[in-house]
Design an enzyme around this catalytic site. Sequence first.
Site, PDB file in Angstrom:
ATOM      1  N   HIS A 174      94.153 -13.010  77.935  1.00 31.00           N
ATOM      2  CA  HIS A 174      93.145 -14.048  77.698  1.00 31.00           C
ATOM      3  C   HIS A 174      93.712 -15.105  76.752  1.00 31.00           C
ATOM      4  CE1 HIS A 174      90.147 -11.197  79.329  1.00 31.00           C
ATOM      5  NE2 HIS A 174      89.442 -12.285  79.581  1.00 31.00           N
ATOM      6  N   LYS A 218      89.962 -15.981  72.214  1.00 27.90           N
ATOM      7  CA  LYS A 218      89.066 -14.858  72.492  1.00 27.90           C
ATOM      8  C   LYS A 218      89.034 -13.918  71.305  1.00 27.90           C
ATOM      9  CE  LYS A 218      87.757 -11.414  75.927  1.00 27.90           C
ATOM     10  NZ  LYS A 218      86.341 -11.852  75.850  1.00 27.90           N
TER      11      LYS A 218
END
Length: 252
Positions: A134, A138
């Site tokens: 990600h 995040k």
Amino acid sequence: MKIALLGTGNMGKAIANIAKSSGKHELVAELNAATTLSTDAFKDADVIVEVTAPDAFLTNLDLLLQADRPIVVGTTGWYNGIEHVKAKVLEANGSMLYAANFSLGVNIFFRLVHEAARFIAPFEDFDIAVSEQHHTGKIDAPSGTALKVAREILSALPSKTSIKTELPAKGKIQRDELLVSAIRLGSVFGQHSVHIDSSSDSILISHTAKNRQGFAQGAIEAAEWLVRDGGQKGFFSMDDFLNEILSSPEKK
């Protein structure tokens, strides 16, 4: 459907865009972490869509339940307290649906992974692991989606009994441990992979998100399901929503 959106980060913006462009939904409130919340903020809404952060969700839980509106929760990272949240919702006779990921593609991925784990269960030569990537913004790692993938594997593969989210500094991972690893890199929307390996071959099952639209659209559809017939009471997951959709004759 009148939506109160709690959380105006990237995911909140994607949900807002989908709702506004749908032609059939109205955003009656767009609230962020700086907003002083009260139940009045939700009085015009048919449903609350919550996409903030784990601590904020847990802090606001009592107030959200007091608002007496169905709640769709896209925030992850709070699942260690899921039984506490469930008890609160049921005690309040509330209505809540949560998901690690609302994307239809990801939920198909979950089911493919479950079946793959079930297929390899009789064969000792196969091993399995999970990885995810990600963007660097995040907060939680591994992602809620990756942990959901891991739970799907554990439910179908008796040889794996626990989840390991990091390798030991010394020693090795045990055969009954399922490794779930995370990478934070640039602006990657989200990529989840399941690696299956044996002495003869390897299998890779992977899902890559191209943007946040799939998640946002799924969250809206889940909200529509939750508010139908005046609102469904209870504590639901994405599986409850999908199982009903898949079993409905008109959807086949």
